[in-house]
Design an enzyme around this catalytic site. Structure first.
Site, PDB file in Angstrom:
ATOM      1  N   HIS A  99      -4.054  -2.698  -6.013  1.00 35.27           N
ATOM      2  CA  HIS A  99      -4.118  -1.379  -5.950  1.00 35.27           C
ATOM      3  C   HIS A  99      -2.791  -0.652  -5.254  1.00 35.27           C
ATOM      4  CE1 HIS A  99      -5.969  -3.208  -1.859  1.00 35.27           C
ATOM      5  NE2 HIS A  99      -4.878  -2.260  -1.572  1.00 35.27           N
ATOM      6  N   ARG A 103      -0.187   7.937   0.968  1.00 34.02           N
ATOM      7  CA  ARG A 103      -0.813   9.110   2.013  1.00 34.02           C
ATOM      8  C   ARG A 103      -0.843  10.572   1.298  1.00 34.02           C
ATOM      9  NH1 ARG A 103       3.440   5.815   4.111  1.00 34.02           N
ATOM     10  NH2 ARG A 103       2.665   4.174   5.479  1.00 34.02           N
ATOM     11  N   GLU A 150      -5.501   3.719  -3.552  1.00 37.62           N
ATOM     12  CA  GLU A 150      -5.951   3.702  -2.172  1.00 37.62           C
ATOM     13  C   GLU A 150      -5.364   4.748  -1.376  1.00 37.62           C
ATOM     14  OE1 GLU A 150      -6.382   1.479   2.034  1.00 37.62           O
ATOM     15  OE2 GLU A 150      -5.676   0.417   0.406  1.00 37.62           O
ATOM     16  N   ASN A 154      -4.439  10.512   7.170  1.00 39.46           N
ATOM     17  CA  ASN A 154      -4.322  10.424   8.574  1.00 39.46           C
ATOM     18  C   ASN A 154      -4.525  11.642   9.442  1.00 39.46           C
ATOM     19  OD1 ASN A 154      -2.751   7.612   9.084  1.00 39.46           O
ATOM     20  ND2 ASN A 154      -1.637   8.512   7.669  1.00 39.46           N
ATOM     21  N   HIS A 168       6.380   7.820 -10.109  1.00 35.20           N
ATOM     22  CA  HIS A 168       5.278   8.461 -10.637  1.00 35.20           C
ATOM     23  C   HIS A 168       4.372   7.406 -11.099  1.00 35.20           C
ATOM     24  CE1 HIS A 168       7.546   7.504 -14.627  1.00 35.20           C
ATOM     25  NE2 HIS A 168       6.329   7.167 -14.771  1.00 35.20           N
ATOM     26  N   GLU A 216       2.486  10.564 -15.033  1.00 35.75           N
ATOM     27  CA  GLU A 216       2.799  10.461 -16.380  1.00 35.75           C
ATOM     28  C   GLU A 216       1.765  10.077 -17.391  1.00 35.75           C
ATOM     29  OE1 GLU A 216       6.008   8.707 -19.680  1.00 35.75           O
ATOM     30  OE2 GLU A 216       5.627   7.535 -17.698  1.00 35.75           O
TER      31      GLU A 216
END
Length: 376
Positions: A99, A103, A150, A154, A168, A216
């Site tokens: 993965h 953030r 993932e 925060n 990208h 993309e």
């Protein structure tokens, strides 16, 4: 939209609730390698020098002779052989990109965009209030067989700097134009209309998510891995290719130079582009450094041995930022590193995931049976 072909593959772990960027609280220095064994036979030989007196002792220690040089060469040859064994092991290790972590400023907003516009599924979500963050995993299939995203939110932080180094993500779709129409209808931002890629025939388009991360869209037939690319910019392409080949066991799938537009790309991965997620490394002529910002975090890769993985990373000039070993409180073993450009990767011991997933399955099954047949 996206059509998925499911493919069987080994169950691999997902690095869910652990934040490694900038953190040293889990720093544990472990090593399975004992170099002292190399010198055992030398010590035995030197101990016999007492039989022959001081002169023989000096000879065996190499004082005034070439024996010391010979001993040094033996040690160097042994070291070189051990290093070659580690790098050869990397090629045989069954690895997979698990993965990619980054953030976002509004988790629910991003989940809505990815599920409604990009056709992803919310695989799981977990809040960690004591650490003040929330994770969400999204993708086009189960984590044990697909490359997934993932997202990390925060508490209290609603904006991040993506920087200029991150490029990208790539998503393979069967009809780029229809996907773009859907994204526009949902209020998404299209930054490049559908059309052939420069210098090629593949139809692509570019869109941005609510935080400004670029995606993309690549027109491609049915694929088992729609989330197919992570593009990162590097300052020395050949150096990066060499590092990812030797330290991570990736294969250089293809390399294309575009002198007209002054850039070169290299596709690196663990299998063909149309069936696996790949790392797209981009070198822009004359640019050796980039601003990484604080949005993008890392890629997680499954491995059979985090200890030997860390050794290979060090041998290839990478920086190990988290020594290999188990995470506190659980059996999952990891190691984390930076490449020459500062891009972070986390390698996770795959077998632990098998145990944890099996354990979770049987616990869930037990609870289900208890609910169906309560004690009298």
């Amino acid at each position: 939209m996206v059509r998925i072909l499911h493919m069987a593959s080994p169950i691999l772990p997902s690095l869910s609730t652990f934040r490694f960027a900038g953190s040293s609280r889990y720093g544990v220095s472990l090593s399975s390698y004992n170099p002292s064994r190399r010198f055992a036979y030398l010590g035995s030989a030197i101990s016999q020098s007492h039989v022959f007196g001081l002169k023989a002792s000096k000879l065996l220690r190499g004082e005034g002779t070439s024996i010391g040089v010979v001993a040094k060469n033996i040690v160097q040859a042994s070291t070189s052989a051990a290093q070659e064994n580690v790098l050869e092991w990397v090629k045989q290790d069954k690895r997979r990109m698990l993965h990619v972590v980054y953030r976002v400023g509004d988790l629910d907003r991003t989940i809505k965009f990815y599920t409604e516009c990009l056709g992803m599924k919310l695989l799981r979500k977990r809040d960690i209030p004591e650490e003040r963050y929330t994770n969400a995993f999204l993708g086009y299939g189960p984590e044990d067989s697909h490359f997934v995203i993932e997202l990390t939110y925060n508490y209290g932080i609603d904006k991040y700097d993506i920087g200029t180094a991150f490029g990208h993500f790539g998503i393979a779709v069967e009809d780029v134009s229809k996907t773009v129409e859907l994204i526009k209808a949902k209020g998404g931002k299209v930054t490049r209309e559908p059309g052939a890629v420069k210098g090629g025939n593949t139809v692509i388009a570019f869109v941005e998510d609510p935080d400004g991360y670029k995606f993309e869209l690549l027109e491609r037939g049915p694929t088992p891995e729609p989330l197919c690319q992570v593009m990162l910019r590097v300052g020395d392409l050949d150096r990066s290719i060499n590092f990812y080949e030797k330290a991570f066991g990736m294969e250089l799938l293809r390399k294309r130079d575009n002198p007209e537009y002054k850039y070169t790309i290299a596709m690196m991965g663990y299998g063909p582009e149309d069936k696996n997620a790949v790392l797209e490394l981009t070198y822009n002529y004359g640019v050796t450094e980039y601003d990484k910002g604080n949005g993008y975090a890392q890629i997680a890769i499954g491995t059979d041995d985090v200890y030997r993985t860390a050794e290979a990373i060090k041998l290839c000039g990478g920086k190990v930022t988290r020594e290999p070993g188990p995470l506190p409180g659980i059996s999952t073993k990891i190691t984390a590193c930076l490449d020459h450009d500062g891009w972070k990767s986390v390698c996770i011991y795959r077998q632990n995931s098998l145990i944890l997933i099996a354990r979770g399955f049987f616990v869930s099954l037990f609870l289900l049976v208890c609910s169906l047949f309560p004690p009298q």
